[in-house]
Design an enzyme around this catalytic site. Structure first.
Site, PDB file in Angstrom:
ATOM      1  N   ASN A  10      59.179  60.025  29.470  1.00  0.00           N
ATOM      2  CA  ASN A  10      59.036  60.542  30.830  1.00  0.00           C
ATOM      3  C   ASN A  10      59.504  61.994  30.786  1.00  0.00           C
ATOM      4  OD1 ASN A  10      59.156  61.170  33.520  1.00  0.00           O
ATOM      5  ND2 ASN A  10      60.790  59.713  34.028  1.00  0.00           N
ATOM      6  N   TRP A  11      58.539  62.888  30.788  1.00  0.00           N
ATOM      7  CA  TRP A  11      58.897  64.314  30.692  1.00  0.00           C
ATOM      8  C   TRP A  11      59.510  64.849  31.977  1.00  0.00           C
ATOM      9  CZ3 TRP A  11      54.296  67.212  27.808  1.00  0.00           C
ATOM     10  CH2 TRP A  11      54.358  66.894  26.445  1.00  0.00           C
ATOM     11  N   LYS A  12      59.412  64.098  33.062  1.00  0.00           N
ATOM     12  CA  LYS A  12      59.897  64.564  34.373  1.00  0.00           C
ATOM     13  C   LYS A  12      59.304  65.944  34.668  1.00  0.00           C
ATOM     14  CE  LYS A  12      63.823  61.567  33.803  1.00  0.00           C
ATOM     15  NZ  LYS A  12      65.215  61.261  34.054  1.00  0.00           N
ATOM     16  N   HIS A  95      60.324  55.467  40.205  1.00  0.00           N
ATOM     17  CA  HIS A  95      61.457  55.959  39.424  1.00  0.00           C
ATOM     18  C   HIS A  95      62.629  56.238  40.367  1.00  0.00           C
ATOM     19  CE1 HIS A  95      63.953  58.565  36.982  1.00  0.00           C
ATOM     20  NE2 HIS A  95      63.358  58.039  35.937  1.00  0.00           N
ATOM     21  N   GLU A  97      64.598  58.598  40.609  1.00  0.00           N
ATOM     22  CA  GLU A  97      64.633  59.960  41.164  1.00  0.00           C
ATOM     23  C   GLU A  97      63.685  60.073  42.353  1.00  0.00           C
ATOM     24  OE1 GLU A  97      63.875  61.925  37.468  1.00  0.00           O
ATOM     25  OE2 GLU A  97      65.857  61.310  36.766  1.00  0.00           O
ATOM     26  N   GLU A 165      66.076  50.460  34.722  1.00  0.00           N
ATOM     27  CA  GLU A 165      66.829  51.691  34.524  1.00  0.00           C
ATOM     28  C   GLU A 165      68.045  51.714  35.446  1.00  0.00           C
ATOM     29  OE1 GLU A 165      64.171  54.926  32.722  1.00  0.00           O
ATOM     30  OE2 GLU A 165      63.857  55.006  34.875  1.00  0.00           O
ATOM     31  N   GLY A 171      70.120  60.066  32.476  1.00  0.00           N
ATOM     32  CA  GLY A 171      70.469  61.471  32.292  1.00  0.00           C
ATOM     33  C   GLY A 171      71.967  61.727  32.216  1.00  0.00           C
ATOM     34  N   SER A 211      69.374  57.112  29.191  1.00  0.00           N
ATOM     35  CA  SER A 211      70.063  57.682  28.035  1.00  0.00           C
ATOM     36  C   SER A 211      69.772  56.942  26.730  1.00  0.00           C
ATOM     37  CB  SER A 211      71.576  57.766  28.279  1.00  0.00           C
ATOM     38  OG  SER A 211      71.837  58.590  29.396  1.00  0.00           O
ATOM     39  N   GLY A 232      63.743  59.559  28.867  1.00  0.00           N
ATOM     40  CA  GLY A 232      63.687  60.855  29.542  1.00  0.00           C
ATOM     41  C   GLY A 232      63.996  61.990  28.585  1.00  0.00           C
ATOM     42  N   GLY A 233      65.236  62.416  28.572  1.00  0.00           N
ATOM     43  CA  GLY A 233      65.652  63.582  27.784  1.00  0.00           C
ATOM     44  C   GLY A 233      65.176  63.576  26.336  1.00  0.00           C
TER      45      GLY A 233
END
Ligand code: PGA
Length: 248
Positions: A10-12, A95, A97, A165, A171, A211, A232-233
């Site tokens: 997930n590049w966000k 998600h 966010e 999640e 994150g 994470s 993500g990251g």
């Protein structure tokens, strides 16, 4: 039959056409032998370029959201048909966010999920509790509501993917322990069994997200109910390939 693992990035709101193309070019040879399904969910505007960049590789391109209406006066939104036009296969829905910053609710998650399924997209439906909900022993109650309302009216649950999640792990560098993730994902599967029948629930792929990285992926992926990861990251670098190759 065993569930085929599925690792999705997930590049966000990160990357540009240039940096995205470069990363995909680096990832391609690294994920060539992968036994699992692989996707990168990229910002909508990067979809055409990234589909082209990933062509002929194991990497499928996904989106990070989809509107629930088929078309119409919804300024700024993107429809399932538009995503399909570019060869998109997966779409992240709900998600945390989006729930936290953009007013996403279990009702809008439900509408988006039904629209995605009706258009042949594979939704990656995100669920998970906040830290205060976990500390207040509300995790199961929160998941029950997210699953019951978010998946209301779904005819074939095996056509979607669930991403568990925990919000406190996203994150933050604070991953759930292997046992915490397994225990909660097992609970999710049990709940899906109650809603859709055990046979169907056993076919649903459930990812862990929060994470997850090159160091902790093996332990998480070794858990019997964890079928993949939503990353993500670590999907913004070649570490993503290490996670995809968790079984090597
Ligand atoms: P993270 O994000 O891997 O950076 O924690 C996961 C996600 O939000 O999907």
């Amino acid at each position: 039959m065993a569930r085929k693992p599925f690792i999705a990035g997930n590049w966000k709101m990160n990357m540009t056409v240039e940096s995205g193309k470069q990363l995909i070019a680096e990832l391609k040879p690294l994920v060539k032998e992968a036994k699992c399904d692989v996707a990168l969910c990229v910002p909508a505007i990067l979809i055409p370029a990234m589909v082209k960049a990933a062509k002929g590789s194991k990497i499928k391109i996904g989106a990070q959201n989809v509107h629930f209406a088929e078309r119409g006066a919804y300024t700024g939104e993107i429809s399932a048909e538009m995503l399909k036009d570019y060869g998109v296969k997966y779409v992240i829905i709900g998600h945390s966010e989006r729930r936290q910053y953009f007013g996403e609710t279990d009702d809008t998650v439900n509408k988006r999920t039904l629209t995605a399924l009706a258009n042949g997209l594979t939704p990656i439906v995100c669920v998970g509790e906040t830290l205060s909900e976990r500390e207040g022993n509300q995790t199961e109650k929160v998941l029950d509501k997210q699953l019951t309302e978010g998946l209301n009216g779904v005819e074939d649950v095996t056509k979607l993917v669930i991403a568990y999640e925990p919000v406190w792990a996203i994150g933050t560098g604070k991953t759930a322990t292997d046992e915490q993730a397994q225990e909660t994902i097992k609970y999710i599967r049990k709940k899906l069994g109650k809603l859709f029948g055990v046979k169907n629930a056993n076919k649903v792929k459930i990812q862990y997200g929060g994470s997850m990285n090159a160091g902790n992926c093996k332990g998480l992926m070794a858990q019997p109910d964890i079928d993949g990861g939503l990353i993500g990251g670590a999907s913004l670098k070649t570490d993503f390939a290490t996670i995809v190759n968790f079984d090597k």
